[in-house]
Design a protein around this motif. Structure first.
Motif, PDB file in Angstrom:
ATOM      1  N   ASP A 228     -88.038 102.876  56.006  1.00 18.01           N
ATOM      2  CA  ASP A 228     -88.819 101.955  55.193  1.00 18.01           C
ATOM      3  C   ASP A 228     -88.967 100.653  55.690  1.00 18.01           C
ATOM      4  O   ASP A 228     -89.941 100.085  55.659  1.00 18.01           O
ATOM      5  N   PHE A 229     -88.101 100.204  56.336  1.00 19.99           N
ATOM      6  CA  PHE A 229     -87.855  98.740  56.973  1.00 19.99           C
ATOM      7  C   PHE A 229     -87.248  98.664  58.422  1.00 19.99           C
ATOM      8  O   PHE A 229     -86.320  99.646  58.712  1.00 19.99           O
ATOM      9  N   TYR A 230     -87.555  97.946  59.124  1.00 24.69           N
ATOM     10  CA  TYR A 230     -87.147  97.626  60.431  1.00 24.69           C
ATOM     11  C   TYR A 230     -86.720  96.200  60.572  1.00 24.69           C
ATOM     12  O   TYR A 230     -87.685  95.223  60.426  1.00 24.69           O
ATOM     13  N   VAL A 231     -85.548  95.860  60.839  1.00 21.71           N
ATOM     14  CA  VAL A 231     -85.110  94.420  61.012  1.00 21.71           C
ATOM     15  C   VAL A 231     -84.424  93.990  62.335  1.00 21.71           C
ATOM     16  O   VAL A 231     -84.027  94.845  63.325  1.00 21.71           O
ATOM     17  N   LYS A 232     -85.080  92.840  62.799  1.00 21.34           N
ATOM     18  CA  LYS A 232     -84.390  92.498  63.903  1.00 21.34           C
ATOM     19  C   LYS A 232     -83.631  90.953  63.851  1.00 21.34           C
ATOM     20  O   LYS A 232     -84.123  90.267  62.949  1.00 21.34           O
ATOM     21  N   VAL A 233     -82.633  91.154  64.217  1.00 21.23           N
ATOM     22  CA  VAL A 233     -81.577  89.963  64.312  1.00 21.23           C
ATOM     23  C   VAL A 233     -80.757  89.671  65.409  1.00 21.23           C
ATOM     24  O   VAL A 233     -80.457  90.404  66.042  1.00 21.23           O
ATOM     25  N   ASP A 234     -80.711  88.287  65.692  1.00 21.84           N
ATOM     26  CA  ASP A 234     -79.946  88.056  66.751  1.00 21.84           C
ATOM     27  C   ASP A 234     -78.498  87.962  66.725  1.00 21.84           C
ATOM     28  O   ASP A 234     -77.691  88.154  65.671  1.00 21.84           O
ATOM     29  N   ASP A 235     -77.544  88.098  67.764  1.00 22.13           N
ATOM     30  CA  ASP A 235     -76.206  88.419  67.633  1.00 22.13           C
ATOM     31  C   ASP A 235     -75.291  87.103  67.466  1.00 22.13           C
ATOM     32  O   ASP A 235     -74.041  87.315  67.590  1.00 22.13           O
ATOM     33  N   ASP A 236     -76.077  86.157  67.238  1.00 21.06           N
ATOM     34  CA  ASP A 236     -75.095  84.878  66.920  1.00 21.06           C
ATOM     35  C   ASP A 236     -75.438  84.482  65.306  1.00 21.06           C
ATOM     36  O   ASP A 236     -75.587  83.172  65.049  1.00 21.06           O
ATOM     37  N   VAL A 237     -76.093  85.379  64.428  1.00 22.03           N
ATOM     38  CA  VAL A 237     -76.437  85.138  63.209  1.00 22.03           C
ATOM     39  C   VAL A 237     -75.581  85.857  62.304  1.00 22.03           C
ATOM     40  O   VAL A 237     -75.165  87.061  62.275  1.00 22.03           O
ATOM     41  N   HIS A 238     -74.994  85.471  61.093  1.00 23.20           N
ATOM     42  CA  HIS A 238     -74.315  86.078  60.137  1.00 23.20           C
ATOM     43  C   HIS A 238     -75.115  86.808  59.066  1.00 23.20           C
ATOM     44  O   HIS A 238     -76.328  86.138  58.567  1.00 23.20           O
ATOM     45  N   VAL A 239     -74.919  88.128  58.807  1.00 25.36           N
ATOM     46  CA  VAL A 239     -75.750  88.828  57.771  1.00 25.36           C
ATOM     47  C   VAL A 239     -74.996  89.416  56.717  1.00 25.36           C
ATOM     48  O   VAL A 239     -73.707  89.968  56.836  1.00 25.36           O
ATOM     49  N   ASN A 240     -75.290  89.227  55.344  1.00 24.71           N
ATOM     50  CA  ASN A 240     -74.678  89.732  54.289  1.00 24.71           C
ATOM     51  C   ASN A 240     -75.613  91.188  53.970  1.00 24.71           C
ATOM     52  O   ASN A 240     -76.562  91.069  53.670  1.00 24.71           O
TER      53      ASN A 240
END
Length: 399
Positions: A228-240
């Motif tokens: 339903d969704f596709y996310v891109k995040v960098d490897d120096d970011v904190h995610v909940n």
């Protein structure tokens, strides 16, 4: 009675002969005399006939012209009908081309290392999941990846359980080096064998190739998972993960959603500066700003938009900055931009105060570093202060 030669009189017996002779001479003379008027009459008659023929021919021409006009109108109508048919066929062909491109992407865009794993699934539908989270990483970022694995990203059986029960797929995304089977590629192969958390891309790694890598990431993810969704995040970011999942679930009914912290920074024309834009002239006069786009540290897009990128990958223009490139691909589309400031919280104390107030952040990083400064050492600390807890994702309904 004979005429005497000296008297000058004619004998009466010659009178009838003379009369008859003069009659014929007169007839001959009369015929010749009236011959020109007769010829003129014929000319006049001929002229009248020509005039009549001319009128008739003109009438015929008029009828022919009217007939020709009718034929022309019929041909014009046929041409319009043909154009409509061609346009209809063009639309049908375009739809078929899009479906074909999507089909090809599902077969061709998976990295060769992945193909061996998916070859047994040929002909089967793609796995349906809720969200695919691609963590952008590089060859030199092994310690960053380990810090992510040691904080907000589940490992081992928990990672598999998260995918199976919640439909949340998390992978580090990386391409390959310019040299085939280099030591860098072999190092990633070994790391993958240990953790099983990579998505290998058919892409040559390089800092100035992030826009291309983004296109290939979405194309590869779309080919492998139906999300339903596709996310891109960098490897120096904190995610909940739990807050991210609940945020995305809120927009599940929207077909074309682009979620992130929207910004509009300046277009930098000066050379030798960070984030220099070589194509600055396309954005107008000096000092202009970019169009609104999500900051590159983390953003999410819906399935329709990821599929659009996958299908149109060869013709999507790449600007110098990856986040600008992504935003430009959606400018001409009917896309809903969601500016969610919860996706760009600061590191403690910012995210810590918000968490204490019950407003747990989706993501946290430092703007000054375009990520968490010294993330290898600090990421675990941020997770302890601003994290939702290890059970946060399990309480979110994603199915």
């Amino acid at each position: 009675m004979m005429k005497n030669r000296g008297s000058g009189k004619i004998s009466t017996k010659w009178v009838p002969i003379f009369c008859i002779s003069f009659f014929f001479i007169g007839m001959l003379f009369t015929n010749r005399l009236w011959e020109p008027p007769e010829s003129g009459s014929k000319l006049i008659s001929s002229h009248q006939q020509n005039e009549e023929l001319k009128v008739i021919c003109e009438d015929c021409g008029t009828k022919k012209k009217n007939k020709d006009d009718t034929n022309v109108m019929e041909e014009v109508q046929k041409t319009h009908d043909a154009i409509k048919m061609i346009r209809s066929l063009d639309k049908s062909v375009s739809m078929l081309q899009m479906e074909l491109a999507a089909s090809r992407s599902s077969k061709e865009l998976v990295h060769p290392r992945e193909s061996s794993k998916t070859s047994t699934q040929t002909g089967k539908p793609k796995k349906k999941v809720f969200v695919v989270i691609g963590i952008n990483t590089a060859f030199s970022s092994r310690r960053r990846r380990d810090s992510v694995r040691g904080s907000w990203m589940p490992q081992g059986e928990k990672l598999q359980k998260l995918e199976k029960e919640k439909g949340v797929v998390i992978r580090f995304t990386i391409g390959h080096s310019a040299t085939s089977n280099s030591i860098l590629d072999r190092a990633i192969d070994a790391e993958e064998a240990q953790h099983h958390d990579f998505l290998r891309l058919e892409h040559i790694e390089g800092y100035h190739e992030l826009s291309a890598k983004t296109k290939i990431y979405f194309s590869t993810a779309v080919a492998k998972w139906d999300a339903d969704f596709y996310v891109k995040v960098d490897d120096d970011v904190h995610v909940n993960l739990g807050v991210l999942a609940s945020t995305l679930a809120h927009y599940r009914s929207k077909p074309r959603i682009y979620i992130g912290c929207m910004k509009s920074g300046p277009v930098l024309a000066q050379k030798n500066v960070k984030y220099h834009e070589p194509e600055f002239w396309k954005f107008g006069e000096d000092g202009n700003k970019y169009f609104r786009h999500a900051t590159g540290q983390i953003y999410a897009i819906s399935k329709d938009l990821a599929t659009y990128i996958s299908i149109n990958q060869p013709i999507l223009h790449k600007f110098a900055n990856e986040d600008v490139s992504l935003g430009s691909w959606f400018i001409g589309l009917d896309v809903e931009h969601i500016d969610d400031r919860n996706m760009c919280c600061g590191t403690p104390p910012d995210c810590e105060w918000k968490a204490q107030a019950g407003n747990v952040c989706v993501a946290s990083f430092d703007w000054s570093c375009s990520g968490i400064c010294q993330s290898v050492e600090k990421l675990k600390f941020v997770h302890e202060k601003c994290g939702e807890g290890d059970d946060g994702i399990w309480g979110v309904k994603t199915n």
